[in-house]
Design an enzyme around this catalytic site. Structure first.
Site, short mmCIF file in Angstrom:
data_model
loop_
_atom_site.label_atom_id
_atom_site.label_comp_id
_atom_site.label_asym_id
_atom_site.label_seq_id
_atom_site.Cartn_x
_atom_site.Cartn_y
_atom_site.Cartn_z
N ASP A 56 0.79 -1.23 0.00
CA ASP A 56 0.00 0.00 0.00
C ASP A 56 0.83 1.28 0.00
OD1 ASP A 56 1.01 -0.25 2.54
OD2 ASP A 56 -0.83 0.33 3.56
N GLU A 57 2.12 1.19 -0.29
CA GLU A 57 2.97 2.38 -0.20
C GLU A 57 4.16 2.27 -1.14
OE1 GLU A 57 4.67 5.10 3.47
OE2 GLU A 57 4.52 2.92 3.75
#
Length: 350
Positions: free
Chosen positions: A94-95
């Site tokens: 997610d990053e």
């Protein structure tokens, strides 16, 4: 991405929208992998034991994670990133860091790029993302957390110094809760206070990290965005609904975990030499047992005998077990698997 796992579950189940949601195991056992913003309002955080989260938020709804689904969405988002720049360094599902100094669409403004990326992510996944923009990795990471969820924060070059001096010490990425408390006892509450301390003093108080603190408060971070970030390990684990007491039962429960590790290793095109067995007892005491082999492995028939040996030696677990995990590390890069003759590092550090 904003509360990624929890947001995916809320997106896919309308009954969860607007409600406090925790992804990861059951109410009685397990650990929170992600919490929705509604849950965070009660103090629920990732890596928190489920029982603690339940006490903080009695109405908390627990949802079991679906990592295959999260990976598929993450790949969708990665494709969006790559349509703007090849310099994408994933940190997790997610990053990621993006270097858009030169970009494929010739857009001169990083802020405009971030806005377009966020719009495209929402259009394709119906999920929100936050972006931090600045002159280096450290500042971009700090900026990302300022206007979450669904926000953009820019720290331009001429505002870097004043921004860091005003920043509360606990907001510095890399300064954890305990370190922040220690700094506060020293009278360090903001970046300005930290900047007033010499490198020698910080190194004496905090060791190697002290030199890191000395640099980041002066916005010194020369790390490039590395698109081919090397994965350090591949693993899987499971928290059980009831404690395991017999070694035979533990071995049985380890088999599907090993299968998952093998599937992930083969999908990533990686092999490893070091196997680690993770054991968490009913009282949350954690122990690990590792073995480094002479050959590269990625198949179940190679891993099962080693994990069995680690489980039984020097003795089988003497207390009830709530969690078991297996990881494969000392990984060989896919490019070296395909062209081993080019891998001069094969004999080093293994």
């Amino acid at each position: 991405m904003d509360a990624f796992y929890a947001s995916v579950e809320q997106r896919d189940n309308p009954e969860l929208k607007g409600k406090p949601v925790a992804v990861g195991g059951s109410r009685e056992r397990g650990v929170v992998a992600a919490a929705s913003y509604e849950a965070r309002a009660y103090g629920v955080r990732s890596a928190m034991p489920s029982l603690t989260a339940s006490r903080l938020c009695p109405r908390l709804i627990f949802v079991r994670p679906n990592f295959d689904k999260y990976r598929d969405i993450s790949l969708q988002i990665r494709e969006i990133f790559l349509s703007y720049t090849d310099l994408v360094e994933p940190l997790s599902l997610d990053e990621a860091f993006l270097d858009v100094t030169e970009n494929k669409q010739g857009i001169p403004s990083a802020t405009k790029i971030a806005k377009k990326i966020r719009e495209e992510i929402f259009q394709k996944t119906h999920l929100t993302a936050s972006a931090g923009i600045s002159i280096n990795k450290f500042l971009a990471k700090v900026a990302t957390d300022i206007h979450k969820p669904d926000g953009i924060t820019l720290i331009p070059p001429d505002q870097v110094e004043s921004f860091l001096e005003k920043l509360p010490i606990a907001k510095f990425h890399g300064i954890g809760k305990k370190t922040a408390e220690k700094m506060k006892r020293m009278g360090i509450h903001t970046g300005k206070d930290l900047k007033a301390r010499s490198e020698v003093e910080l190194a004496r108080r905090f060791g190697k990290m002290g030199r890191y603190f000395y640099k980041i408060v002066r916005a010194i971070d020369e790390r490039p965005v590395k698109p081919n970030r090397i994965r350090k390990s591949i693993g899987a684990e499971n928290t059980f609904s009831t404690d395991l007491e017999q070694p035979e039962e533990m071995l049985e429960k380890l088999l599907p975990i090993i299968q998952k590790v093998c599937e992930r290793a083969q999908k990533a095109g990686s092999k490893g030499k070091t196997l680690t067995l993770k054991i968490k007892y009913h009282d949350f005491v954690l122990t690990t047992r590792s073995r480094t082999l002479t050959q590269w492995i990625d198949r179940e028939e190679e891993i099962i005998p080693v994990i069995q040996e680690l489980l039984y030696q020097p003795t089988p677990p003497l207390k009830p077990v709530r969690l078991l995990g297996v990881s494969l590390s000392s990984l060989l890069r896919p490019s070296l698997l395909e062209h081993p003759e080019s891998g001069t590092q094969l004999t080093l550090h293994f």
